[in-house]
Enzyme design. Sequence first.
Site, PDB file in Angstrom:
ATOM      1  N   ASP A   1      69.526   6.802 -27.404  1.00 46.35           N
ATOM      2  CA  ASP A   1      69.762   5.564 -28.159  1.00 46.35           C
ATOM      3  C   ASP A   1      68.414   4.938 -28.485  1.00 46.35           C
ATOM      4  O   ASP A   1      67.507   4.918 -27.672  1.00 46.35           O
ATOM      5  CB  ASP A   1      70.585   4.579 -27.318  1.00 46.35           C
ATOM      6  CG  ASP A   1      71.990   5.094 -27.035  1.00 46.35           C
ATOM      7  OD1 ASP A   1      72.549   5.753 -27.920  1.00 46.35           O
ATOM      8  OD2 ASP A   1      72.495   4.850 -25.925  1.00 46.35           O
TER       9      ASP A   1
ATOM     10  N   CYS B   1      81.637  72.257  -6.734  1.00 47.97           N
ATOM     11  CA  CYS B   1      80.658  72.452  -5.653  1.00 47.97           C
ATOM     12  C   CYS B   1      80.712  73.875  -5.098  1.00 47.97           C
ATOM     13  O   CYS B   1      79.697  74.408  -4.640  1.00 47.97           O
ATOM     14  CB  CYS B   1      80.919  71.464  -4.520  1.00 47.97           C
ATOM     15  SG  CYS B   1      80.425  69.774  -4.902  1.00 47.97           S
TER      16      CYS B   1
ATOM     17  N   HIS C   1      76.072  63.560  -5.848  1.00 48.05           N
ATOM     18  CA  HIS C   1      75.645  64.597  -6.789  1.00 48.05           C
ATOM     19  C   HIS C   1      76.266  64.306  -8.146  1.00 48.05           C
ATOM     20  O   HIS C   1      77.380  63.767  -8.238  1.00 48.05           O
ATOM     21  CB  HIS C   1      76.107  65.985  -6.341  1.00 48.05           C
ATOM     22  CG  HIS C   1      75.201  66.657  -5.347  1.00 48.05           C
ATOM     23  ND1 HIS C   1      75.683  67.514  -4.381  1.00 48.05           N
ATOM     24  CD2 HIS C   1      73.863  66.616  -5.167  1.00 48.05           C
ATOM     25  CE1 HIS C   1      74.682  67.961  -3.654  1.00 48.05           C
ATOM     26  NE2 HIS C   1      73.569  67.436  -4.114  1.00 48.05           N
TER      27      HIS C   1
ATOM     28  N   ASN D   1      74.819  74.311  -5.379  1.00 48.23           N
ATOM     29  CA  ASN D   1      73.501  73.818  -4.985  1.00 48.23           C
ATOM     30  C   ASN D   1      72.483  74.931  -4.745  1.00 48.23           C
ATOM     31  O   ASN D   1      71.381  74.662  -4.257  1.00 48.23           O
ATOM     32  CB  ASN D   1      73.618  72.957  -3.728  1.00 48.23           C
ATOM     33  CG  ASN D   1      74.646  71.851  -3.872  1.00 48.23           C
ATOM     34  OD1 ASN D   1      75.557  71.735  -3.073  1.00 48.23           O
ATOM     35  ND2 ASN D   1      74.512  71.050  -4.927  1.00 48.23           N
TER      36      ASN D   1
ATOM     37  N   ASP E   1      67.663  17.212  -5.669  1.00 48.87           N
ATOM     38  CA  ASP E   1      68.892  16.932  -6.412  1.00 48.87           C
ATOM     39  C   ASP E   1      70.064  16.976  -5.453  1.00 48.87           C
ATOM     40  O   ASP E   1      70.017  17.682  -4.442  1.00 48.87           O
ATOM     41  CB  ASP E   1      69.100  17.945  -7.544  1.00 48.87           C
ATOM     42  CG  ASP E   1      70.011  17.413  -8.647  1.00 48.87           C
ATOM     43  OD1 ASP E   1      71.238  17.348  -8.413  1.00 48.87           O
ATOM     44  OD2 ASP E   1      69.500  17.064  -9.721  1.00 48.87           O
TER      45      ASP E   1
END
Length: 703
Positions: free
Chosen positions: A604, A264, A168, A71, A657
């Site tokens: 129908d 790291c 990271h 870093n 409903d």
Amino acid sequence: MTDQTRILMCSPDHYDVDYVINPWMEGNVHKSSQAKAVEQWQALHAIIKEHAIVESVPPAKGWPDMVFTANAGLVLGKKAILSRFYHPERQGEEPYFKAWFAENGFQVYELPQDLPFEGAGDALFDRGTGALWAGYGFRSELDSHAYIAQWLDVEVLSLRLIDPRFYHLDTCFCPLDDGYVLYYPPAFDTYSNALIEKRIPEEKRIVVPEPDAVNFACNAVNVGDVIIMNKISTELENAIHAKGFKTRQTSLTEFLKAGGAAKCLTLKTTEPVQGEPQANHPVDSRIIHLEGHLLDAGILNTALDLINEQGGSAKVLNFNLGLERKNTSSANVRVSAPSSTVMEDMMLALIEMGAINASDEDVKDADLETISQMGVAPDDFYVTNIYPTEVRVRGQWISVSHQRMDGAIAITENNGQIQARCRLLRDLQVGEKVVVGVDGIRTNHKTTKHASQDKQEFSFMGAGVSSERRVELVVENIAWELQKIRSQGGKVAVTAGPVVIHTGGAQHLSSLIRQGYVQTLLGGNAIAVHDIEQSMMGTSLGVDMNKGVPVRGGHRHHLKVINTVRRCGSIANAVEKGLITKGVMYECVKKNVPFCLAGSIRDDGPLPDTEMDLIRAQTEYSRLLEGTNMVLMLSTMLHSIGVGNMTPAGVKMVCVDINPAVVTKLSDRGSVESVGVVTDVGLFLSLLTRQLDRLNDEVGVTV
């Protein structure tokens, strides 16, 4: 040993877990053994020295995470981009790393103070192409990628991290020699995984299973064909060996407590420049303007959450707070996305929230393209929503008429007058211009009063679904609103299914129509057939409506009814001849309430009034819905969805409903003025007519 490879490390003299800035630190504060950490670091140091030259940066007291030199920054050739740490707990490391880079001949680049970027922890070079994989989402901001691309003259490929355990990029993604990669796919969003799969062939992707991923198997150091890493499973080891790599495993458990492992603890300082410069524009950025009750209505937070959820990043550039409750606030927000595709999806959602695509200069006009094929829009046409929309053409905002969902915006000009209209794709004409992209568009959201401001104000819940115990309360509100709409000469549309008839609701819906509460009826062939069957034969689907039992030959009743009405030529003719003497369709004819029956493949007959041309039926639905103040959706999911798509925001909707899933689907359409009622529709209509009768008695109205 490879002389060309140099790796920077920092001895763990002051290493400890002193705070919590990632999930791995939880429960491990001051629980790391200093002696064991030194022992593990030295073992890693010794292995790396076999394959590379190890350089050291002196540890500084008070900065326990300096041991994680990945870093420190990002290096390419003799350029170093210094990290800007997200957490204050690590920001004090920056001067020490900056000094080391400067002392060792690197040209140091520094990002703005407020733009987090955590070096090679979130930026890893592809060993095959030289492109840079850059992570964002937790520690590094997406906007940093544009600086990196420019300063290092490299192609940057942005990957969004979504699992906080893998905060990271180097915790879940490890580029290997010859273009291979070791990675854990669930750590990334869908777009990022698609990008990885597009750029790296399947045979070169080594997928790490979760048990190895949480032991930071991806947090490895690759030098040539050797991968130096924490302990891994036999299965993963075999998979790596099958690709031609060797593994050197060493325990790093003490550093896992702080959220780090082999990678790291190292920074490669001899990254070679590969090939020709390939700087790209990895970030699509633009500025949006938000205005309204940004804080009390939660608009700003919702917008920022949406940007994050869709894979972008945001920064509030300015915020003007309304000084009084009645005043609105405004904000300009810079929105960034890893691609134009992600940006467009994000902007569409933000525009629906009322955002304007702005910039530091004037707002842009909308982009227009001419239709060259009837019924076909350009690929990137703007898709409309239910909210009142304006489009900017030649510097002026034009209101879009016939607002509805899922249409295009067609622009026409007659005698110097510019008009904008929502059109379905099928209705687009050659020569018309349509809006493409997301520039020059804004939507307006109605600000609703809080219920406490007016006790009589009808307050629909935002896509709320009412349970049985709340039905009577909701019905009272709906009755009050229906009475108000009628007294003001407003318009109520009902879309109803045959369940209304089957559950005994026909008499109540008939009453609503007769008393002038309903101004249009929309449905299918079935509701009319079964309503007329009940009127003429006392049955619905052959079931006696009084006794609730099937009658002999009842299964033929609906066909007899259809035949009778067809002989008359229309429902209205059957009413005039005295064949239909009551019911929903009878009242529509007698009260001159227009209706549209949209046919389907299962019908129908059908009745002569049923429109079997779907396009014509949709057009007639849309016409009848114009000017509607409220829609009652009564147990007909498909017809109600169609109506919902045709109806702009501001129209109150009631979805009823017995199936909660249907109610949720119908009411959850983005409108703040819809309510779902989970109940038997016959019971609902009974309660509604009873409540309306009470209200009429209270005010002395005779109907």
